[in-house]
Design a protein around this motif. Structure first.
Motif, PDB file in Angstrom:
ATOM      1  N   MET A  59     -23.977  -7.119  -4.458  1.00  0.00           N
ATOM      2  CA  MET A  59     -22.919  -6.262  -3.903  1.00  0.00           C
ATOM      3  C   MET A  59     -22.482  -6.789  -2.541  1.00  0.00           C
ATOM      4  SD  MET A  59     -23.005  -2.151  -3.064  1.00  0.00           S
ATOM      5  CE  MET A  59     -23.232  -1.724  -4.784  1.00  0.00           C
ATOM      6  N   LYS A  60     -21.169  -6.961  -2.364  1.00  0.00           N
ATOM      7  CA  LYS A  60     -20.640  -7.473  -1.116  1.00  0.00           C
ATOM      8  C   LYS A  60     -20.777  -6.414  -0.022  1.00  0.00           C
ATOM      9  CE  LYS A  60     -16.875  -9.758  -1.562  1.00  0.00           C
ATOM     10  NZ  LYS A  60     -15.437 -10.091  -1.729  1.00  0.00           N
ATOM     11  N   LYS A  61     -21.519  -6.749   1.044  1.00  0.00           N
ATOM     12  CA  LYS A  61     -21.738  -5.796   2.122  1.00  0.00           C
ATOM     13  C   LYS A  61     -20.510  -5.707   3.023  1.00  0.00           C
ATOM     14  CE  LYS A  61     -26.770  -6.073   2.322  1.00  0.00           C
ATOM     15  NZ  LYS A  61     -27.949  -6.281   3.193  1.00  0.00           N
ATOM     16  N   ILE A  62     -20.341  -4.546   3.637  1.00  0.00           N
ATOM     17  CA  ILE A  62     -19.211  -4.329   4.535  1.00  0.00           C
ATOM     18  C   ILE A  62     -19.703  -3.812   5.872  1.00  0.00           C
ATOM     19  CG2 ILE A  62     -17.722  -3.769   2.571  1.00  0.00           C
ATOM     20  CD1 ILE A  62     -17.785  -0.832   3.549  1.00  0.00           C
ATOM     21  N   THR A  63     -18.880  -3.961   6.873  1.00  0.00           N
ATOM     22  CA  THR A  63     -19.114  -3.301   8.151  1.00  0.00           C
ATOM     23  C   THR A  63     -18.661  -1.854   8.021  1.00  0.00           C
ATOM     24  OG1 THR A  63     -18.772  -5.352   9.385  1.00  0.00           O
ATOM     25  CG2 THR A  63     -18.486  -3.279  10.592  1.00  0.00           C
ATOM     26  N   ILE A  64     -19.479  -0.925   8.473  1.00  0.00           N
ATOM     27  CA  ILE A  64     -19.117   0.491   8.441  1.00  0.00           C
ATOM     28  C   ILE A  64     -18.518   0.852   9.795  1.00  0.00           C
ATOM     29  CG2 ILE A  64     -19.913   2.853   8.155  1.00  0.00           C
ATOM     30  CD1 ILE A  64     -20.041   1.190   5.608  1.00  0.00           C
ATOM     31  N   PRO A  65     -17.223   1.134   9.854  1.00  0.00           N
ATOM     32  CA  PRO A  65     -16.583   1.414  11.151  1.00  0.00           C
ATOM     33  C   PRO A  65     -16.779   2.866  11.583  1.00  0.00           C
ATOM     34  CG  PRO A  65     -14.954   1.507   9.413  1.00  0.00           C
ATOM     35  CD  PRO A  65     -16.251   1.137   8.740  1.00  0.00           C
ATOM     36  N   LEU A  66     -16.522   3.107  12.859  1.00  0.00           N
ATOM     37  CA  LEU A  66     -16.469   4.473  13.357  1.00  0.00           C
ATOM     38  C   LEU A  66     -15.170   5.123  12.888  1.00  0.00           C
ATOM     39  CD1 LEU A  66     -17.643   3.815  17.037  1.00  0.00           C
ATOM     40  CD2 LEU A  66     -19.028   4.685  15.130  1.00  0.00           C
ATOM     41  N   LYS A  67     -15.100   6.445  13.006  1.00  0.00           N
ATOM     42  CA  LYS A  67     -13.891   7.167  12.604  1.00  0.00           C
ATOM     43  C   LYS A  67     -12.854   7.076  13.724  1.00  0.00           C
ATOM     44  CE  LYS A  67     -16.097  10.287   9.310  1.00  0.00           C
ATOM     45  NZ  LYS A  67     -16.454  11.696   8.980  1.00  0.00           N
ATOM     46  N   THR A  68     -12.229   5.930  13.774  1.00  0.00           N
ATOM     47  CA  THR A  68     -11.273   5.595  14.819  1.00  0.00           C
ATOM     48  C   THR A  68      -9.843   5.734  14.302  1.00  0.00           C
ATOM     49  OG1 THR A  68     -11.258   3.286  14.134  1.00  0.00           O
ATOM     50  CG2 THR A  68     -12.900   3.936  15.802  1.00  0.00           C
ATOM     51  N   PRO A  69      -8.835   5.656  15.192  1.00  0.00           N
ATOM     52  CA  PRO A  69      -7.442   5.623  14.726  1.00  0.00           C
ATOM     53  C   PRO A  69      -7.161   4.485  13.750  1.00  0.00           C
ATOM     54  CG  PRO A  69      -7.489   6.211  17.039  1.00  0.00           C
ATOM     55  CD  PRO A  69      -8.914   5.854  16.667  1.00  0.00           C
ATOM     56  N   ASP A  70      -7.780   3.324  13.939  1.00  0.00           N
ATOM     57  CA  ASP A  70      -7.567   2.224  12.991  1.00  0.00           C
ATOM     58  C   ASP A  70      -8.000   2.632  11.581  1.00  0.00           C
ATOM     59  OD1 ASP A  70      -6.440   0.412  14.714  1.00  0.00           O
ATOM     60  OD2 ASP A  70      -8.306  -0.660  15.143  1.00  0.00           O
ATOM     61  N   LEU A  71      -9.151   3.296  11.474  1.00  0.00           N
ATOM     62  CA  LEU A  71      -9.622   3.735  10.166  1.00  0.00           C
ATOM     63  C   LEU A  71      -8.694   4.802   9.598  1.00  0.00           C
ATOM     64  CD1 LEU A  71     -11.696   3.655   7.901  1.00  0.00           C
ATOM     65  CD2 LEU A  71     -13.065   5.329   9.185  1.00  0.00           C
ATOM     66  N   ALA A  72      -8.246   5.735  10.440  1.00  0.00           N
ATOM     67  CA  ALA A  72      -7.330   6.782   9.987  1.00  0.00           C
ATOM     68  C   ALA A  72      -6.016   6.172   9.500  1.00  0.00           C
ATOM     69  CB  ALA A  72      -7.061   7.779  11.109  1.00  0.00           C
ATOM     70  N   GLU A  73      -5.539   5.130  10.161  1.00  0.00           N
ATOM     71  CA  GLU A  73      -4.309   4.466   9.719  1.00  0.00           C
ATOM     72  C   GLU A  73      -4.517   3.789   8.366  1.00  0.00           C
ATOM     73  OE1 GLU A  73      -0.796   1.475  11.362  1.00  0.00           O
ATOM     74  OE2 GLU A  73      -2.435   2.093  12.681  1.00  0.00           O
ATOM     75  N   PHE A  74      -5.667   3.153   8.186  1.00  0.00           N
ATOM     76  CA  PHE A  74      -5.955   2.518   6.902  1.00  0.00           C
ATOM     77  C   PHE A  74      -6.008   3.559   5.784  1.00  0.00           C
ATOM     78  CE2 PHE A  74      -8.672   0.682   3.609  1.00  0.00           C
ATOM     79  CZ  PHE A  74      -8.100  -0.576   3.450  1.00  0.00           C
ATOM     80  N   ILE A  75      -6.606   4.709   6.067  1.00  0.00           N
ATOM     81  CA  ILE A  75      -6.645   5.792   5.082  1.00  0.00           C
ATOM     82  C   ILE A  75      -5.219   6.225   4.734  1.00  0.00           C
ATOM     83  CG2 ILE A  75      -7.313   8.191   4.673  1.00  0.00           C
ATOM     84  CD1 ILE A  75      -9.676   6.329   4.552  1.00  0.00           C
ATOM     85  N   GLY A  76      -4.360   6.351   5.751  1.00  0.00           N
ATOM     86  CA  GLY A  76      -2.960   6.714   5.506  1.00  0.00           C
ATOM     87  C   GLY A  76      -2.245   5.688   4.649  1.00  0.00           C
ATOM     88  N   ILE A  77      -2.522   4.413   4.881  1.00  0.00           N
ATOM     89  CA  ILE A  77      -1.909   3.336   4.096  1.00  0.00           C
ATOM     90  C   ILE A  77      -2.325   3.442   2.630  1.00  0.00           C
ATOM     91  CG2 ILE A  77      -1.965   0.825   3.733  1.00  0.00           C
ATOM     92  CD1 ILE A  77      -2.188   0.625   6.879  1.00  0.00           C
ATOM     93  N   VAL A  78      -3.616   3.663   2.380  1.00  0.00           N
ATOM     94  CA  VAL A  78      -4.102   3.781   0.999  1.00  0.00           C
ATOM     95  C   VAL A  78      -3.528   5.030   0.337  1.00  0.00           C
ATOM     96  CG1 VAL A  78      -6.142   4.006  -0.465  1.00  0.00           C
ATOM     97  CG2 VAL A  78      -6.205   2.486   1.511  1.00  0.00           C
ATOM     98  N   LEU A  79      -3.486   6.136   1.071  1.00  0.00           N
ATOM     99  CA  LEU A  79      -2.906   7.358   0.520  1.00  0.00           C
ATOM    100  C   LEU A  79      -1.422   7.177   0.219  1.00  0.00           C
ATOM    101  CD1 LEU A  79      -4.514  10.122   2.765  1.00  0.00           C
ATOM    102  CD2 LEU A  79      -4.831   9.852   0.297  1.00  0.00           C
ATOM    103  N   GLY A  80      -0.734   6.423   1.069  1.00  0.00           N
ATOM    104  CA  GLY A  80       0.701   6.250   0.895  1.00  0.00           C
ATOM    105  C   GLY A  80       1.062   5.405  -0.301  1.00  0.00           C
ATOM    106  N   ASP A  81       0.487   4.230  -0.411  1.00  0.00           N
ATOM    107  CA  ASP A  81       0.885   3.349  -1.516  1.00  0.00           C
ATOM    108  C   ASP A  81      -0.287   2.492  -1.978  1.00  0.00           C
ATOM    109  OD1 ASP A  81       2.767   2.719  -3.364  1.00  0.00           O
ATOM    110  OD2 ASP A  81       4.111   1.661  -2.007  1.00  0.00           O
TER     111      ASP A  81
END
Length: 209
Positions: A1-23
């Protein structure tokens, strides 16, 4: 399994969530995000860089039918992590997916998530209306979705940012007032060059022949 960095709940993460939700969408193994191949190549590169910054994962971009760019980040660990944050696999409409509650608790996160949503499934457009027999061309800001929870969340997010928006209760959130659009661009902004270009091209209401 490819490991990932787990980020904090920052604006960058919130923007990425918005991008995935959008399209975007989640499968068992991948996160997929879609773009207009003619207008959004630069923005697709931004999203790929954002995924790398957040999760230390590389992405691939492929040209698909109907003038579509598909950005793919392959990682079951990323899919599982995004599910824990409130996203779901499969059809967003069928699953009535909305904006995760943790984002709505902080204005900086609301601002960033809203930017991601508008940059993918919204933007600036020009519309016409007739007043006293005279046709005018004006600018509007629009978000489009067939997910009622997502529409309601975006409407509430605009209100949180003190921006007047209309929810047509079908598939669109609309901002018509130029002062509100200016407020959006100054307080929320955009990372999508096509959105910014259309906004900057507007030179005021235009009377049409």
């Amino acid at each position: 399994m490819k490991k990932i960095t787990i980020p904090l709940k920052t604006p960058d993460l919130a923007e990425f969530i918005g991008i995935v939700l959008g399209d975007g969408s989640l499968t068992d193994y991948q996160v997929k995000i879609y773009f207009n191949a003619r207008t959004d190549r630069e923005y697709a590169a931004f999203v790929g860089d954002l995924a790398k910054k957040l999760f230390d994962l590389c992405s691939t971009v492929s040209l698909r039918p109907k003038n579509t760019l598909e950005l793919v980040v392959s990682s079951t660990m990323l899919v599982d992590y995004l599910k824990k944050l409130g996203l779901q696999k499969g059809n967003k409409i069928a699953h009535t997916v909305g904006v995760p509650s943790w984002i709505l608790e902080e204005r900086d996160l609301v601002r960033a998530c809203l930017r991601g949503l508008i940059d993918t499934d919204g933007g600036v457009y020009f519309h016409t209306h007739t007043t006293k027999g005279i046709r005018y061309r004006n600018m509007a800001l629009c978000f489009t979705s067939r997910s009622r929870p997502l529409l309601d969340a975006v409407h509430s997010m605009f209100q949180e940012m003190m921006i007047s928006a209309k929810n047509d209760l079908r598939e669109r959130i609309l901002v018509y007032n130029k002062r509100d659009i200016d407020l959006y661009m100054s307080s929320v902004g955009s990372h999508n060059a096509h959105v910014l270009e259309r906004y900057r091209s507007y030179r005021g209401s235009k009377i049409l022949a």
